[in-house]
Design a protein around this motif. Structure first.
Motif, PDB file in Angstrom:
ATOM      1  N   LEU A   1     -10.928   4.884 -53.739  1.00 42.20           N
ATOM      2  CA  LEU A   1      -9.945   4.125 -54.510  1.00 42.20           C
ATOM      3  C   LEU A   1      -9.192   3.116 -53.647  1.00 42.20           C
ATOM      4  O   LEU A   1      -8.569   2.202 -54.171  1.00 42.20           O
ATOM      5  CB  LEU A   1      -8.970   5.088 -55.185  1.00 42.20           C
ATOM      6  N   ASP A   2      -9.279   3.261 -52.342  1.00 47.61           N
ATOM      7  CA  ASP A   2      -8.726   2.225 -51.468  1.00 47.61           C
ATOM      8  C   ASP A   2      -9.567   0.958 -51.558  1.00 47.61           C
ATOM      9  O   ASP A   2      -9.094  -0.128 -51.233  1.00 47.61           O
ATOM     10  CB  ASP A   2      -8.672   2.718 -50.024  1.00 47.61           C
ATOM     11  N   GLY A   3     -10.822   1.101 -52.003  1.00 48.13           N
ATOM     12  CA  GLY A   3     -11.647  -0.070 -52.240  1.00 48.13           C
ATOM     13  C   GLY A   3     -11.094  -0.925 -53.367  1.00 48.13           C
ATOM     14  O   GLY A   3     -11.249  -2.154 -53.366  1.00 48.13           O
ATOM     15  N   LEU A   4     -10.455  -0.286 -54.344  1.00 51.23           N
ATOM     16  CA  LEU A   4      -9.816  -1.043 -55.425  1.00 51.23           C
ATOM     17  C   LEU A   4      -8.642  -1.860 -54.881  1.00 51.23           C
ATOM     18  O   LEU A   4      -8.397  -2.983 -55.332  1.00 51.23           O
ATOM     19  CB  LEU A   4      -9.318  -0.091 -56.511  1.00 51.23           C
ATOM     20  N   VAL A   5      -7.923  -1.293 -53.923  1.00 56.04           N
ATOM     21  CA  VAL A   5      -6.829  -2.031 -53.290  1.00 56.04           C
ATOM     22  C   VAL A   5      -7.383  -3.252 -52.562  1.00 56.04           C
ATOM     23  O   VAL A   5      -6.794  -4.336 -52.598  1.00 56.04           O
ATOM     24  CB  VAL A   5      -6.062  -1.128 -52.303  1.00 56.04           C
ATOM     25  N   ALA A   6      -8.534  -3.077 -51.912  1.00 56.30           N
ATOM     26  CA  ALA A   6      -9.165  -4.194 -51.214  1.00 56.30           C
ATOM     27  C   ALA A   6      -9.522  -5.306 -52.189  1.00 56.30           C
ATOM     28  O   ALA A   6      -9.334  -6.495 -51.898  1.00 56.30           O
ATOM     29  CB  ALA A   6     -10.422  -3.714 -50.479  1.00 56.30           C
ATOM     30  N   THR A   7     -10.026  -4.938 -53.372  1.00 59.78           N
ATOM     31  CA  THR A   7     -10.390  -5.937 -54.381  1.00 59.78           C
ATOM     32  C   THR A   7      -9.152  -6.655 -54.910  1.00 59.78           C
ATOM     33  O   THR A   7      -9.137  -7.886 -55.037  1.00 59.78           O
ATOM     34  CB  THR A   7     -11.144  -5.266 -55.538  1.00 59.78           C
ATOM     35  N   LEU A   8      -8.113  -5.899 -55.213  1.00 60.77           N
ATOM     36  CA  LEU A   8      -6.878  -6.503 -55.711  1.00 60.77           C
ATOM     37  C   LEU A   8      -6.266  -7.435 -54.659  1.00 60.77           C
ATOM     38  O   LEU A   8      -5.811  -8.539 -54.977  1.00 60.77           O
ATOM     39  CB  LEU A   8      -5.872  -5.410 -56.084  1.00 60.77           C
ATOM     40  N   GLY A   9      -6.273  -6.993 -53.409  1.00 61.38           N
ATOM     41  CA  GLY A   9      -5.719  -7.816 -52.345  1.00 61.38           C
ATOM     42  C   GLY A   9      -6.516  -9.086 -52.129  1.00 61.38           C
ATOM     43  O   GLY A   9      -5.944 -10.166 -51.935  1.00 61.38           O
ATOM     44  N   ALA A  10      -7.839  -8.975 -52.175  1.00 56.79           N
ATOM     45  CA  ALA A  10      -8.686 -10.158 -52.001  1.00 56.79           C
ATOM     46  C   ALA A  10      -8.484 -11.140 -53.147  1.00 56.79           C
ATOM     47  O   ALA A  10      -8.428 -12.358 -52.942  1.00 56.79           O
ATOM     48  CB  ALA A  10     -10.153  -9.738 -51.911  1.00 56.79           C
ATOM     49  N   ALA A  11      -8.362 -10.616 -54.370  1.00 56.30           N
ATOM     50  CA  ALA A  11      -8.121 -11.484 -55.528  1.00 56.30           C
ATOM     51  C   ALA A  11      -6.775 -12.194 -55.396  1.00 56.30           C
ATOM     52  O   ALA A  11      -6.638 -13.379 -55.744  1.00 56.30           O
ATOM     53  CB  ALA A  11      -8.159 -10.664 -56.808  1.00 56.30           C
ATOM     54  N   ALA A  12      -5.776 -11.490 -54.869  1.00 59.59           N
ATOM     55  CA  ALA A  12      -4.452 -12.101 -54.669  1.00 59.59           C
ATOM     56  C   ALA A  12      -4.531 -13.244 -53.670  1.00 59.59           C
ATOM     57  O   ALA A  12      -3.939 -14.318 -53.871  1.00 59.59           O
ATOM     58  CB  ALA A  12      -3.462 -11.040 -54.189  1.00 59.59           C
ATOM     59  N   ILE A  13      -5.262 -13.054 -52.583  1.00 60.34           N
ATOM     60  CA  ILE A  13      -5.389 -14.103 -51.571  1.00 60.34           C
ATOM     61  C   ILE A  13      -6.127 -15.306 -52.137  1.00 60.34           C
ATOM     62  O   ILE A  13      -5.754 -16.460 -51.871  1.00 60.34           O
ATOM     63  CB  ILE A  13      -6.101 -13.548 -50.322  1.00 60.34           C
ATOM     64  N   VAL A  14      -7.162 -15.066 -52.939  1.00 57.12           N
ATOM     65  CA  VAL A  14      -7.885 -16.174 -53.570  1.00 57.12           C
ATOM     66  C   VAL A  14      -6.955 -16.967 -54.480  1.00 57.12           C
ATOM     67  O   VAL A  14      -6.957 -18.209 -54.469  1.00 57.12           O
ATOM     68  CB  VAL A  14      -9.102 -15.648 -54.359  1.00 57.12           C
ATOM     69  N   CYS A  15      -6.134 -16.259 -55.248  1.00 61.65           N
ATOM     70  CA  CYS A  15      -5.179 -16.950 -56.127  1.00 61.65           C
ATOM     71  C   CYS A  15      -4.166 -17.749 -55.306  1.00 61.65           C
ATOM     72  O   CYS A  15      -3.779 -18.865 -55.683  1.00 61.65           O
ATOM     73  CB  CYS A  15      -4.458 -15.940 -57.016  1.00 61.65           C
ATOM     74  N   GLY A  16      -3.715 -17.177 -54.185  1.00 62.41           N
ATOM     75  CA  GLY A  16      -2.789 -17.894 -53.333  1.00 62.41           C
ATOM     76  C   GLY A  16      -3.403 -19.169 -52.768  1.00 62.41           C
ATOM     77  O   GLY A  16      -2.739 -20.208 -52.680  1.00 62.41           O
ATOM     78  N   LEU A  17      -4.666 -19.099 -52.400  1.00 65.84           N
ATOM     79  CA  LEU A  17      -5.362 -20.279 -51.905  1.00 65.84           C
ATOM     80  C   LEU A  17      -5.491 -21.335 -52.996  1.00 65.84           C
ATOM     81  O   LEU A  17      -5.308 -22.535 -52.754  1.00 65.84           O
ATOM     82  CB  LEU A  17      -6.752 -19.889 -51.386  1.00 65.84           C
ATOM     83  N   ARG A  18      -5.798 -20.892 -54.205  1.00 65.67           N
ATOM     84  CA  ARG A  18      -5.897 -21.830 -55.324  1.00 65.67           C
ATOM     85  C   ARG A  18      -4.548 -22.489 -55.593  1.00 65.67           C
ATOM     86  O   ARG A  18      -4.465 -23.688 -55.871  1.00 65.67           O
ATOM     87  CB  ARG A  18      -6.378 -21.094 -56.589  1.00 65.67           C
TER      88      ARG A  18
END
Length: 440
Positions: A225-242
């Motif tokens: 379930l820490d993998g889900l945190v990795a996905t959420l965090g990566a999605a957040a960084i992508v949104c920040g870049l956008r």
């Protein structure tokens, strides 16, 4: 067009040197762990890999995992990753990464997708506590923290509520649930590739794909379930870049989305907010300081929403630290475990971590390294890294090796895909999964 293998012989030489350095550091680290056992150091555990018998095991993944690794490496060596469209590259990365994680888990048979969920010390033990009233569970989560399972003591209620929701919608088969969690965790790969493309260009992202897909830490991606945190965090960084590069009318939307994702991730892991530091660094590098306010507001929305429903995030963090200080800290030496945690980091990220550390200053992707690196350094410096970092650091591992595909000199030519470093790391993952450690 295939990547030339002889265009830069000095690059190949440096890659071999990085691999040898990693092997040397890894052997030294394993020697430190062995010394800790011999000296009867205060490790607070008798579990693997410190004590036990070693036995080679063979499962379906024993054949599948090497085939996946060979396919990815062959595709990269033949230039296939240079010719395909970007969407196909992302799809290939996702499918290959998912298959790689599943294959490593299946070395242990189907139990590789179920044993973590079925363990009494894992989150499913707490799903029963939720019952028919998740709000009551939220309200009493902090007060009942000492009575929670070992797994949920150091986490907010997000993981348990996720499993509870999965059970309520009918996903109650452990194999199916394990595959679902792994499939969601594997989304980290296309998201990280997108972030690398945005920050340092598409060519670098394509060359980073094999490193990301065949990373040794994929051993722990399956059913984590820490993998889900990795996905959420990566999605957040992508949104920040956008947010930092889109039109004015969309900036606030993307920045708010980045914050919301960080806030949701914080309800799954107390360490997740560290990924927000990468977003802050992105805004700083691109001179978009105002977006920090929008993202900060977005991050507070899920946390404050949970507080209105009965769960205080800050109270939960204090309860987790108090429980940790009384249950774990007195029995595990901070000195020994700090060293062992660094060894775990070194092995989990593979030889690419050496090249990444060496070329840190040569990449525009430094904000990712700052956020992930700060989380790791703080964890060690605060004495919190005393076991379990292989899971707890999953959200940070993918970002620590992004500089492996950076130029040897600032603004220099991109090096070829680090196939040797990738192959050595993949081989380590296959070997580690093939070795079964049983108690004495």
């Amino acid at each position: 067009m295939s990547e030339p293998s002889t265009a830069q012989p000095w690059t190949a030489h440096r890659e071999r040197r990085d691999a040898l350095r990693w092997v040397a550091f890894g052997l030294l680290g394993l020697a430190v762990a062995a010394l800790a056992v011999q000296l009867d150091a205060r490790l607070g555990t008798a579990s693997a890999p410190f004590l036990g018998r070693y036995k080679i095991r063979v499962g379906p993944g024993s054949v599948l995992a090497p085939l996946v690794a060979a396919a990815v490496l062959w595709s990269a060596s033949q230039g296939a990753l240079e010719r395909r469209s970007w969407r196909k590259i992302q799809l290939f990365g996702y499918c290959a990464g998912l298959t790689w994680a599943i294959a490593l888990a299946l070395v242990d048979g189907w139990s590789g997708l179920t044993k973590a969920l079925g363990s009494p010390e894992e989150y499913l033990g707490d799903v029963r506590r939720v019952g028919d009233d998740p709000l009551a569970y939220l309200r009493h989560f902090t007060a009942d923290a000492p009575a929670h399972s070992v797994a949920s003591r150091g986490h907010p209620p997000g993981p348990v509520l996720f499993l509870w929701l999965a059970d309520r919608i009918g996903v109650d088969n452990h194999v199916v649930l394990g595959f679902l969690i792994t499939a969601l965790s594997a989304l980290t790969i296309p998201l990280v590739l997108s972030a690398v493309r945005d920050s340092v260009g598409e060519a670098a992202a394509r060359r980073y794909l094999p490193v990301l897909v065949l990373a040794p830490y994929a051993i722990w991606v399956a059913v984590s379930l820490d993998g889900l945190v990795a996905t959420l965090g990566a999605a957040a960084i992508v949104c920040g870049l956008r947010a930092s590069r889109t039109k004015v009318r969309k900036k606030a939307v993307w920045a708010l989305a980045a914050g919301l994702l960080v806030g949701v991730a914080a309800l799954f892991s107390y360490s997740a907010p560290w990924l927000g530091l990468s977003i802050v660094c992105v805004y700083f590098a691109r001179r978009r300081a105002f977006l920090n306010i929008v993202t900060g507001i977005g991050a507070l929305v899920p946390v404050l929403g949970a507080q209105l429903l009965g769960f205080g995030w800050a109270d939960g963090l204090v309860a987790a630290e108090t429980d940790y200080a009384s249950r774990v800290a007195p029995y595990r030496s901070v000195l020994w475990w700090s060293a062992i945690s660094v060894v775990v980091l070194l092995l989990a990220t593979g030889p690419a971590i050496v090249a990444s550390a060496r070329k840190l200053r040569n990449t525009a992707a430094w904000p990712f390294l700052v956020g992930a690196g700060a989380a790791v350094v703080f964890s060690i410096a605060a004495g919190l890294a005393r076991g379990g970092v292989e899971h707890a650091w999953l959200p940070f591992f993918p970002w620590l090796t992004v500089a492996a595909v950076a130029p040897e000199k600032p603004a220099g030519e991109l090096p070829p895909t680090p196939l040797l470093l990738t192959a050595v790391g993949a081989a380590l993952a296959v070997v580690v999964e093939a070795v079964l450690i049983t108690p004495w």
